[in-house]
Design an enzyme around this catalytic site. Sequence first.
Site, PDB file in Angstrom:
ATOM      1  N   HIS B 126      -4.921   6.604  -4.051  1.00 25.35           N
ATOM      2  CA  HIS B 126      -4.946   6.709  -5.511  1.00 25.35           C
ATOM      3  C   HIS B 126      -6.264   7.338  -5.954  1.00 25.35           C
ATOM      4  O   HIS B 126      -6.306   8.519  -6.274  1.00 25.35           O
ATOM      5  CB  HIS B 126      -4.735   5.320  -6.129  1.00 25.35           C
ATOM      6  CG  HIS B 126      -4.739   5.321  -7.627  1.00 25.35           C
ATOM      7  ND1 HIS B 126      -5.323   4.324  -8.374  1.00 25.35           N
ATOM      8  CD2 HIS B 126      -4.230   6.202  -8.511  1.00 25.35           C
ATOM      9  CE1 HIS B 126      -5.173   4.594  -9.662  1.00 25.35           C
ATOM     10  NE2 HIS B 126      -4.512   5.740  -9.760  1.00 25.35           N
ATOM     11  N   CYS B 145      -8.751  -2.140  -6.610  1.00 25.42           N
ATOM     12  CA  CYS B 145      -9.144  -1.358  -7.792  1.00 25.42           C
ATOM     13  C   CYS B 145      -7.988  -1.260  -8.793  1.00 25.42           C
ATOM     14  O   CYS B 145      -8.141  -1.580  -9.961  1.00 25.42           O
ATOM     15  CB  CYS B 145      -9.591   0.036  -7.390  1.00 25.42           C
ATOM     16  SG  CYS B 145     -11.189   0.049  -6.592  1.00 25.42           S
ATOM     17  N   HIS B 146      -6.838  -0.762  -8.306  1.00 26.11           N
ATOM     18  CA  HIS B 146      -5.733  -0.535  -9.248  1.00 26.11           C
ATOM     19  C   HIS B 146      -4.419  -1.099  -8.741  1.00 26.11           C
ATOM     20  O   HIS B 146      -3.353  -0.690  -9.171  1.00 26.11           O
ATOM     21  CB  HIS B 146      -5.595   0.956  -9.557  1.00 26.11           C
ATOM     22  CG  HIS B 146      -6.892   1.568  -9.971  1.00 26.11           C
ATOM     23  ND1 HIS B 146      -7.671   2.301  -9.107  1.00 26.11           N
ATOM     24  CD2 HIS B 146      -7.581   1.507 -11.137  1.00 26.11           C
ATOM     25  CE1 HIS B 146      -8.773   2.672  -9.725  1.00 26.11           C
ATOM     26  NE2 HIS B 146      -8.757   2.207 -10.947  1.00 26.11           N
ATOM     27  N   GLY B 147      -4.483  -2.006  -7.746  1.00 27.94           N
ATOM     28  CA  GLY B 147      -3.316  -2.775  -7.345  1.00 27.94           C
ATOM     29  C   GLY B 147      -2.306  -2.056  -6.467  1.00 27.94           C
ATOM     30  O   GLY B 147      -1.142  -2.423  -6.450  1.00 27.94           O
TER      31      GLY B 147
END
Lengths: 692, 181
Positions: B126, B145-147
Amino acid sequence: MSGPSTYQPQSPVMKWLEQRLPIAGLVHSSFVAYPTPRNLNYWWTFGAILSMMLAVQIVTGVVLAMHYTPHVDMAFDSVERLVRDVNYGWLLRNMHAAGASMFFIAVYIHMFRGLYYGSYKAPREVLWILGVIIYLLMMATGFMGYVLPWGQMSFWGATVITNLFSAIPLVGDSIVTLLWGGFSVGNPTLNRFFSLHYLLPFVIAGVVVLHVWALHVTGQNNPTGVEPKTEKDTVPFTPYATLKDAFGMSCFLLFFCWFIFYMPNYLGDPENYIPANPGVTPPHIVPEWYYLPFYAILRAIPNKLMGVAAMFGAILVLLFLPWLDSCKVRSSRYRPLAKRFFWAFVVTCLLLGWLGGKPAEGIYTILARVLTAAYFAYFLIVLPMLSRVEKTLPLPNSIADDVLARSNASGATKVASLVAALALAGGLLLGGSGNASAAGSEENVPPSLQWSFAGPFGKYDRAQLQRGFKIYKEVCSACHSMKLLSYRNLADPGGPGFTKEQAAAVAAEASIKDGPNDAGDMFDRPGRLADPFHSPFANEMAARSANGGAAPPDMTLLAKARSYDRGFPQFIFDFFTQFQEQGPNYIAALLQGYEDTPPAGFTLPDGSYYNKYFPGHSIKMPPPISEGQVTYEDGTPQTVAQYAQDVGSFLMWTAEPHLEARKRLGLQVMIFLLILTGLLYFTKKKIWADAH
Amino acid sequence: MKGLGIVTTEASAEPTRRDFLFIATGAVAGVGAVAAAWPFVSQMNPDASTIAAGAPIEVDLAPVAVGQDIKVFWRGKPIYIMNRTKKQIEEAQSVALSSLPDPETDKARTKEGHEQWLVVIGICTHLGCIPMAYEGKYDGFFCPCHGSQYDSSGRIRQGPAPANLPVPPYQFVSDTKIQIG
């Protein structure tokens, strides 16, 4: 910058912009429509050349800063890494280092031009003073830049120059401590010099804007010193001055590239290829050439404070020049006496520069004192006196009149000066090749050997580099390190021409300390291509104690860190013949310069050997190599003379691994610049044909 | 230039030749400017020492027990080397390819005969964070960080990351030793 603009935007976009930010109008009035005297000669192109050099220095400097580490332990190596490993790093570094000298050559010509043609006189006093400020800023910037590579001259230059301020009564020592940020020149000094060296060029750029602004308010001076009266006296800046400047810049670039590609170390000091050592001052320390006249003035005065005052005074006196010379006639062309004194002053400055590079003793000191007196007398006595007593010649009515009168008489002089210049260049070339062989005959001057890498098309002899490497491996590497060379370099193009596998095999023979491992222990492992050459001693103290107190120097840069004086006029011929081989000559001579019995009257210290080429003749290194010691498989004679030359060649490669790429690119750039310069010349001629 | 009396504006006899000279000069100068810019761009690339330091490395797998993982660095990137449990291997091999956002078999991501070893570059596809091993719903990696969630083969299963964790070039030198690079 010169009154309301006549610029008429055509497109709607430009009209829209012009009403909000008249930047196009500013550029148009300053660099297109701006009227420039039509009789400007080529000395006037140095303004444009200086702008170009400032841009070159800023752009290359910003790039170098991307690879440089301002730390006393890493600065020297980071500069070498940049030269060796970064793509085109050698080119960028040479451009920046030689660029500084070119900048000063151009600024000195620019200043002497102003002096000769009286460009500092009313109404151009502020313009001149701004120029002196730029010059002072350049000197500060150049000095701090020279400190950054952290070689011996960097360190000792920084020490000597900062100590100048200790001459100031009462607060001197405090000021010096303030400059250093410590008890001596050290890491804080290097850090702040780096910061300021990055800042000052932008300050210079700012003052240059003011300088150009002031110029465009008063208009340019010209060789007659008569102000333009009518439109007949001027031509628009574009295309006339633009193309003339472009041609001048192109010629200057040719000169600049000669240094970048062929003589990168000509203007530098070999001592600066030795890392800074706060415990040893080089025997003969000199500043960069552009400070030499002022250095001579400093040393001429036997009193510390007065010497420093005289040195700074020699520059600051320029600020008062517009009022010291009050003669109404500007140009020396119409001042027969002032013209002669001007040339005497030029000679004084050149001689002071020469003396600045000589030791401060005997006749040199006396001469320096006389010339220092002459320097100040020119500004403080001669110019004020001449303004009152000189009978000047009649001035032309206008610039246009002068152009007409001179165009009738110019053809013959032009041809004559061209012939004279060619004859001079040819004479220098001939003299150079003639003297090159003669120079070696003097006693204790290393003889000039034939090197395959000499000259503009020089290349390394691969077999010779391989033989040299064999000697290094079998003999030298027992005591001498080669820290800046990595095993991978053995397979680099332009080197000894080993294959990757051969280089890896050489690396694998070495045992390299690595770690810590999972258990936290250091361990030994076979060398890899990426490793730097293994050093014979763990540290400098170990090297010292194993070699009777004298640490064997690292050999990577030895061929550039060792040199000998070629003397005047030989060093001028060297510029034309591209002689750069002092280092390998010296190394080859040293290996053969041992004598069993020193000459009568020479007392050799215990544990030393007599070598006639070593400075001081007493060397700690025993004769390192004897006949037949290293076996050559290719049938090359196994003599000491052959060994010496092979080692010299190999060490030149370790010091200058991109020499072949440098000379190859140099040839391409030179050919390109010659074509461009030729085209610009004819374009300029075509355009000016309308104006003459 | 008009209006400046001295400048004679007589038409050139050979306008084409004159134009040619101007165009040639401009073109040569332009080529020179572009060529001069090249070193300034090229110097930004990794230098020779950086490239040399990126040479292959060898990693000893013997100390890594089943169900453990180690992180080694190659070219400045963290590489996860995971000795997968039977359960993890089965999960990785049995999942239907059609249910994967970036379809790739576990076989293609491991070496034959060494299926228990998963070697992946531990950088979330990502935006470059480092996912944590043995976290998340798929027995694999979870990026905090963003799953983003990766499975036991390092394939993206859920979250904003667009692609699987890349497998670096490597080979088995012996049963317990790999060379990365």
